[in-house]
Enzyme design. Structure first.
Site, PDB file in Angstrom:
ATOM      1  N   GLY A   1      40.318  46.125  19.710  1.00 54.81           N
ATOM      2  CA  GLY A   1      41.311  47.516  21.345  1.00 54.81           C
ATOM      3  C   GLY A   1      42.448  47.938  20.747  1.00 54.81           C
TER       4      GLY A   1
ATOM      5  CG  MET B   1      41.095  34.817  19.365  1.00 56.79           C
ATOM      6  SD  MET B   1      42.761  34.196  19.057  1.00 56.79           S
ATOM      7  CE  MET B   1      43.706  34.394  20.042  1.00 56.79           C
TER       8      MET B   1
ATOM      9  CG  HIS C   1      37.709  40.435  25.611  1.00 56.79           C
ATOM     10  ND1 HIS C   1      38.503  39.262  26.354  1.00 56.79           N
ATOM     11  CD2 HIS C   1      38.169  40.113  24.126  1.00 56.79           C
ATOM     12  CE1 HIS C   1      39.347  39.136  25.985  1.00 56.79           C
ATOM     13  NE2 HIS C   1      39.271  39.308  24.682  1.00 56.79           N
TER      14      HIS C   1
ATOM     15  CG  LEU D   1      34.830  36.950  26.599  1.00 55.35           C
ATOM     16  CD1 LEU D   1      33.694  36.559  26.816  1.00 55.35           C
ATOM     17  CD2 LEU D   1      35.706  37.701  25.612  1.00 55.35           C
ATOM     18  CG  HIS D   2      40.383  40.654  29.783  1.00 51.37           C
ATOM     19  ND1 HIS D   2      40.128  41.578  29.055  1.00 51.37           N
ATOM     20  CD2 HIS D   2      40.728  40.020  28.657  1.00 51.37           C
ATOM     21  CE1 HIS D   2      40.834  41.520  28.053  1.00 51.37           C
ATOM     22  NE2 HIS D   2      41.703  40.594  28.063  1.00 51.37           N
TER      23      HIS D   2
HETATM   24  P1  AMP Z   1      41.607  38.639  22.280  1.00 49.81           P
HETATM   25  O1  AMP Z   1      40.319  37.765  22.109  1.00 49.81           O
HETATM   26  O2  AMP Z   1      42.724  38.416  22.717  1.00 49.81           O
HETATM   27  O3  AMP Z   1      41.436  38.355  20.573  1.00 49.81           O
HETATM   28  O4  AMP Z   1      41.159  40.306  21.811  1.00 49.81           O
HETATM   29  C1  AMP Z   1      40.301  41.021  20.661  1.00 49.81           C
HETATM   30  C2  AMP Z   1      39.198  41.708  20.758  1.00 49.81           C
HETATM   31  O5  AMP Z   1      38.987  42.601  22.543  1.00 49.81           O
HETATM   32  C3  AMP Z   1      40.745  42.733  20.389  1.00 49.81           C
HETATM   33  O6  AMP Z   1      39.829  43.797  19.501  1.00 49.81           O
HETATM   34  C4  AMP Z   1      41.588  43.322  21.116  1.00 49.81           C
HETATM   35  O7  AMP Z   1      42.722  44.058  20.852  1.00 49.81           O
HETATM   36  C5  AMP Z   1      40.562  43.478  22.322  1.00 49.81           C
HETATM   37  N1  AMP Z   1      41.332  43.091  23.457  1.00 49.81           N
HETATM   38  C6  AMP Z   1      41.899  43.024  24.392  1.00 49.81           C
HETATM   39  N2  AMP Z   1      42.276  42.955  25.058  1.00 49.81           N
HETATM   40  C7  AMP Z   1      42.075  44.359  25.354  1.00 49.81           C
HETATM   41  C8  AMP Z   1      42.613  45.101  26.357  1.00 49.81           C
HETATM   42  N3  AMP Z   1      43.413  45.481  27.735  1.00 49.81           N
HETATM   43  N4  AMP Z   1      41.898  46.620  25.924  1.00 49.81           N
HETATM   44  C9  AMP Z   1      41.310  47.048  25.398  1.00 49.81           C
HETATM   45  N5  AMP Z   1      40.991  46.194  24.266  1.00 49.81           N
HETATM   46  C10 AMP Z   1      41.006  44.746  24.201  1.00 49.81           C
END
Ligand code: AMP
Length: 284
Positions: free
Chosen positions: A147, A30, A37, A33-34
């Site tokens: 993740g 979404m 991601h 990004l960090h």
């Molecule tokens: P999001 O943008 O929050 O929907 O996350 C996208 C993907 O990145 C999902 O599969 C999350 O589980 C993964 N993700 C988010 N934060 C982390 C993190 N700190 N470590 C590993 N994967 C992550």
């Protein structure tokens, strides 16, 4: 890296890659990004020939409209970060592109989505299944990377893939943390200074509880974590459950399963943070 906005364009490019025998790895996000991601992008690059990343803030998985409104968005920064990675195609669709018609599909994941996130965010996992299945249909990846921070989400996606008979392999990747232990999250950007200072207590309590668990029962361990976090005036536990890592159902005894995970959701003011810790995994 090429930026693509329509499903038709993306599908055509992926078809060409597949025609030349390349494997496709997909990382749905979404945005905002960090390094969490980016770790998924890296793993996708290691295991696949072509990496596709999507940035799409999916409205159907937000049960709280304020959460959707304030969700951080910074596509320019996301693109700059992704240009330094293995990402070859970045898919940035509009809502109409993902949902040409409103998605009215309902999923039933049995007991997996009735607890924890499913219980406290009604409809959330239906939205997740809608967007992930739609994106899988467009991208048709060989492997998709998720993740472990969103522990329950992986179980739901695996069950969705099974129910819809999709051929994608779901790969889970470890939680990436800040130096002070806080699990990286786009929502961390929304914390004020005071909340940000206190937020590492979540991870610290989870880590401490792994030692505590060696000499104490499940019930006591659960209480210890909740008390430690609630003692902070900035944090309030919404739930903390110690569950079987496969079924996501609560365990009563450490001997109840070979795979036991503690999953937590905590409010820092209006901001909701999740994290988890593995107490036991005989497979690893
Ligand atoms: P999001 O943008 O929050 O929907 O996350 C996208 C993907 O990145 C999902 O599969 C999350 O589980 C993964 N993700 C988010 N934060 C982390 C993190 N700190 N470590 C590993 N994967 C992550």
């Amino acid at each position: 890296m090429e930026v693509v906005e329509t499903s038709a364009q993306l599908a055509a490019k992926i078809k060409d890659f597949k025609a030349s025998g390349k494997t496709i790895g997909f990382v749905p996000t979404m945005g905002a990004l960090h390094q969490g991601h980016l770790s998924l992008v890296k793993e996708a690059g290691r295991l696949c020939d072509v990496v596709v990343v999507s940035v799409f803030v999916n409205p159907t998985q937000f049960n709280n409209p304020d959460d959707l409104d304030r969700y951080p968005r910074d596509i320019e920064k996301d693109m700059a970060l992704l240009r330094q990675t293995a990402c070859e195609l970045l898919f940035v669709p509009s809502v109409n592109e993902v949902y040409p018609e409103p998605d009215t599909r309902v999923f039933d994941f049995g007991s997996i989505d009735k607890v924890m996130e499913g219980q406290f965010r009604p409809g959330h996992f239906i939205g997740v299944a809608q967007v992930v299945s739609r994106l899988f249909d467009i991208v048709r990846p060989h492997k998709a990377f998720f993740g472990a921070k969103d522990f329950q989400q992986i179980a739901v996606v695996r069950e969705m893939v099974r129910q819809l008979n999709m051929s994608v392999q779901v790969v889970d990747c470890p939680i990436i943390r800040e130096e002070d232990g806080l699990a990286m999250s786009s929502r961390n950007l929304l914390l004020n200074d005071e909340q940000r200072k206190k937020a590492p207590l979540i991870a610290r309590s989870l880590f401490d509880s792994c030692n505590f668990a060696l000499a104490n029962g499940v019930k006591e361990t659960r209480q210890m974590v909740m008390d430690a976090i609630n003692a902070s005036n900035q944090l309030e536990v919404e739930y903390f459950e110690i569950v079987d890592g496969n079924t996501l159902q609560p365990v009563m005894l450490w001997d109840d399963s070979d795979y036991i995970v503690g999953c937590i959701a905590v409010y820092a003011g209006e901001i909701r943070l999740i994290d988890n810790v593995v107490y036991k995994n005989s497979m690893s």
